[in-house]
Design a protein around this motif. Structure first.
Motif, PDB file in Angstrom:
ATOM      1  N   TRP A   1      44.763  18.532  50.697  1.00  0.00           N
ATOM      2  CA  TRP A   1      44.378  19.899  51.063  1.00  0.00           C
ATOM      3  C   TRP A   1      45.009  20.902  50.092  1.00  0.00           C
ATOM      4  O   TRP A   1      44.340  21.808  49.603  1.00  0.00           O
ATOM      5  N   TRP A   2      46.293  20.728  49.820  1.00  0.00           N
ATOM      6  CA  TRP A   2      46.994  21.644  48.921  1.00  0.00           C
ATOM      7  C   TRP A   2      46.369  21.618  47.527  1.00  0.00           C
ATOM      8  O   TRP A   2      46.121  22.668  46.932  1.00  0.00           O
ATOM      9  N   ASN A   3      46.102  20.416  47.024  1.00  0.00           N
ATOM     10  CA  ASN A   3      45.512  20.316  45.686  1.00  0.00           C
ATOM     11  C   ASN A   3      44.131  20.970  45.622  1.00  0.00           C
ATOM     12  O   ASN A   3      43.769  21.546  44.599  1.00  0.00           O
ATOM     13  N   ALA A   4      43.384  20.889  46.700  1.00  0.00           N
ATOM     14  CA  ALA A   4      42.052  21.484  46.730  1.00  0.00           C
ATOM     15  C   ALA A   4      42.098  23.005  46.882  1.00  0.00           C
ATOM     16  O   ALA A   4      41.167  23.698  46.471  1.00  0.00           O
ATOM     17  N   ASN A   5      43.169  23.543  47.465  1.00  0.00           N
ATOM     18  CA  ASN A   5      43.195  24.960  47.815  1.00  0.00           C
ATOM     19  C   ASN A   5      44.263  25.797  47.122  1.00  0.00           C
ATOM     20  O   ASN A   5      44.268  27.019  47.269  1.00  0.00           O
ATOM     21  N   LYS A   6      45.150  25.189  46.366  1.00  0.00           N
ATOM     22  CA  LYS A   6      46.306  25.920  45.846  1.00  0.00           C
ATOM     23  C   LYS A   6      45.966  27.015  44.841  1.00  0.00           C
ATOM     24  O   LYS A   6      46.743  27.947  44.668  1.00  0.00           O
ATOM     25  N   THR A   7      44.840  26.937  44.188  1.00  0.00           N
ATOM     26  CA  THR A   7      44.518  27.951  43.186  1.00  0.00           C
ATOM     27  C   THR A   7      43.652  29.075  43.732  1.00  0.00           C
ATOM     28  O   THR A   7      43.466  30.085  43.058  1.00  0.00           O
ATOM     29  N   VAL A   8      43.142  28.925  44.955  1.00  0.00           N
ATOM     30  CA  VAL A   8      42.199  29.902  45.479  1.00  0.00           C
ATOM     31  C   VAL A   8      42.847  31.263  45.704  1.00  0.00           C
ATOM     32  O   VAL A   8      42.411  32.268  45.137  1.00  0.00           O
ATOM     33  N   VAL A   9      43.864  31.330  46.536  1.00  0.00           N
ATOM     34  CA  VAL A   9      44.471  32.618  46.878  1.00  0.00           C
ATOM     35  C   VAL A   9      45.131  33.274  45.671  1.00  0.00           C
ATOM     36  O   VAL A   9      44.922  34.468  45.439  1.00  0.00           O
ATOM     37  N   PRO A  10      45.925  32.549  44.874  1.00  0.00           N
ATOM     38  CA  PRO A  10      46.481  33.212  43.677  1.00  0.00           C
ATOM     39  C   PRO A  10      45.395  33.769  42.758  1.00  0.00           C
ATOM     40  O   PRO A  10      45.571  34.837  42.166  1.00  0.00           O
ATOM     41  N   GLY A  11      44.266  33.090  42.669  1.00  0.00           N
ATOM     42  CA  GLY A  11      43.160  33.599  41.850  1.00  0.00           C
ATOM     43  C   GLY A  11      42.617  34.908  42.399  1.00  0.00           C
ATOM     44  O   GLY A  11      42.347  35.846  41.646  1.00  0.00           O
ATOM     45  N   TYR A  12      42.447  34.970  43.722  1.00  0.00           N
ATOM     46  CA  TYR A  12      41.996  36.214  44.353  1.00  0.00           C
ATOM     47  C   TYR A  12      42.991  37.336  44.096  1.00  0.00           C
ATOM     48  O   TYR A  12      42.609  38.452  43.728  1.00  0.00           O
ATOM     49  N   LEU A  13      44.270  37.042  44.298  1.00  0.00           N
ATOM     50  CA  LEU A  13      45.291  38.079  44.136  1.00  0.00           C
ATOM     51  C   LEU A  13      45.379  38.555  42.688  1.00  0.00           C
ATOM     52  O   LEU A  13      45.530  39.749  42.426  1.00  0.00           O
ATOM     53  N   ARG A  14      45.274  37.624  41.753  1.00  0.00           N
ATOM     54  CA  ARG A  14      45.305  37.986  40.329  1.00  0.00           C
ATOM     55  C   ARG A  14      44.127  38.906  40.004  1.00  0.00           C
ATOM     56  O   ARG A  14      44.273  39.926  39.319  1.00  0.00           O
ATOM     57  N   SER A  15      42.957  38.559  40.507  1.00  0.00           N
ATOM     58  CA  SER A  15      41.761  39.358  40.263  1.00  0.00           C
ATOM     59  C   SER A  15      41.906  40.758  40.846  1.00  0.00           C
ATOM     60  O   SER A  15      41.564  41.756  40.194  1.00  0.00           O
ATOM     61  N   LEU A  16      42.427  40.848  42.068  1.00  0.00           N
ATOM     62  CA  LEU A  16      42.630  42.163  42.683  1.00  0.00           C
ATOM     63  C   LEU A  16      43.666  42.986  41.929  1.00  0.00           C
ATOM     64  O   LEU A  16      43.496  44.195  41.747  1.00  0.00           O
ATOM     65  N   ALA A  17      44.725  42.347  41.478  1.00  0.00           N
ATOM     66  CA  ALA A  17      45.750  43.061  40.718  1.00  0.00           C
ATOM     67  C   ALA A  17      45.183  43.599  39.412  1.00  0.00           C
ATOM     68  O   ALA A  17      45.437  44.758  39.043  1.00  0.00           O
ATOM     69  N   GLU A  18      44.403  42.791  38.721  1.00  0.00           N
ATOM     70  CA  GLU A  18      43.789  43.233  37.467  1.00  0.00           C
ATOM     71  C   GLU A  18      42.830  44.389  37.704  1.00  0.00           C
ATOM     72  O   GLU A  18      42.801  45.365  36.945  1.00  0.00           O
ATOM     73  N   ALA A  19      42.044  44.308  38.781  1.00  0.00           N
ATOM     74  CA  ALA A  19      41.103  45.384  39.095  1.00  0.00           C
ATOM     75  C   ALA A  19      41.840  46.677  39.429  1.00  0.00           C
ATOM     76  O   ALA A  19      41.409  47.767  39.035  1.00  0.00           O
ATOM     77  N   THR A  20      42.954  46.558  40.126  1.00  0.00           N
ATOM     78  CA  THR A  20      43.745  47.743  40.465  1.00  0.00           C
ATOM     79  C   THR A  20      44.304  48.392  39.207  1.00  0.00           C
ATOM     80  O   THR A  20      44.252  49.625  39.051  1.00  0.00           O
ATOM     81  N   ILE A  21      44.823  47.591  38.305  1.00  0.00           N
ATOM     82  CA  ILE A  21      45.352  48.127  37.043  1.00  0.00           C
ATOM     83  C   ILE A  21      44.241  48.806  36.247  1.00  0.00           C
ATOM     84  O   ILE A  21      44.431  49.903  35.698  1.00  0.00           O
TER      85      ILE A  21
END
Length: 129
Positions: free
Chosen positions: A31-51
Motif C-alpha cells: 500500500w505504501w509503495n503504491a501511494n507514497k508519491t501521491v500526496v507529496p506530488g499534490y502538495l508540491r504542485s500546490l506549493a508551486e502554484a502558490t509561488i
C-alpha cells in the motif's frame, strides 16, 4: 512473499501472530509503495502554484482580486488533499482488516473445513489500495 493459504497450517497463537505479522507487513508495504508519491506530488504542485500566483501578483501580471480567487481555489485543493489523505488512511485500515480476516478464515478453513469467511481466494499478488 505470498503465502499459499490453501496449505497454511497454524497450530498455535504464536504461529498465527507470525503469519499475521508477515501478511500485514506485506500489505502495508505494498500500500505504501503504491501511494507514497501521491500526496507529496499534490502538495508540491500546490506549493508551486502558490509561488507562481504570488510572483504574478508581485509583477502586476494579475490583479489582487484574481490572486485572491486563485489562492482561494488552491486552498480548496489543499483541503481536498487533506480529505483524500484521511480517506486513504481509512482504505489502508480496511485493507489490513481484510488481510486479517483472510488469514484467520484460511486457518479455520484448513483446520476444520468450515468456511466462515466467504470468498476466500488465493491471492495472486498482495493487494494495494
Amino acid at each position: 512473499m505470498t503465502i499459499d493459504f490453501s496449505n497454511l497450517q497454524v497450530d498455535n497463537a504464536d504461529q498465527l501472530a507470525a503469519v499475521l505479522e508477515q501478511q500485514l507487513g506485506a500489505t502495508a508495504t505494498d500500500w505504501w509503495n503504491a501511494n507514497k508519491t501521491v500526496v507529496p506530488g499534490y502538495l508540491r504542485s500546490l506549493a508551486e502554484a502558490t509561488i507562481q500566483t504570488r510572483t504574478a501578483l508581485a509583477n502586476h501580471q494579475i490583479t489582487p482580486e484574481a490572486a485572491d480567487m486563485i489562492l482561494h481555489n488552491q486552498e480548496l485543493a489543499f483541503n481536498q488533499t487533506i480529505q483524500f489523505t484521511k480517506f486513504m488512511t481509512l482504505a489502508l485500515g480496511q485493507t489490513l482488516l481484510n488481510t486479517v480476516f483472510q488469514v484467520v478464515g484460511w486457518v479455520i478453513y484448513n483446520k476444520t473445513g468450515v468456511n466462515i469467511a466467504p470468498n476466500l481466494v488465493q491471492p495472486t499478488t498482495p493487494a494495494a489500495s
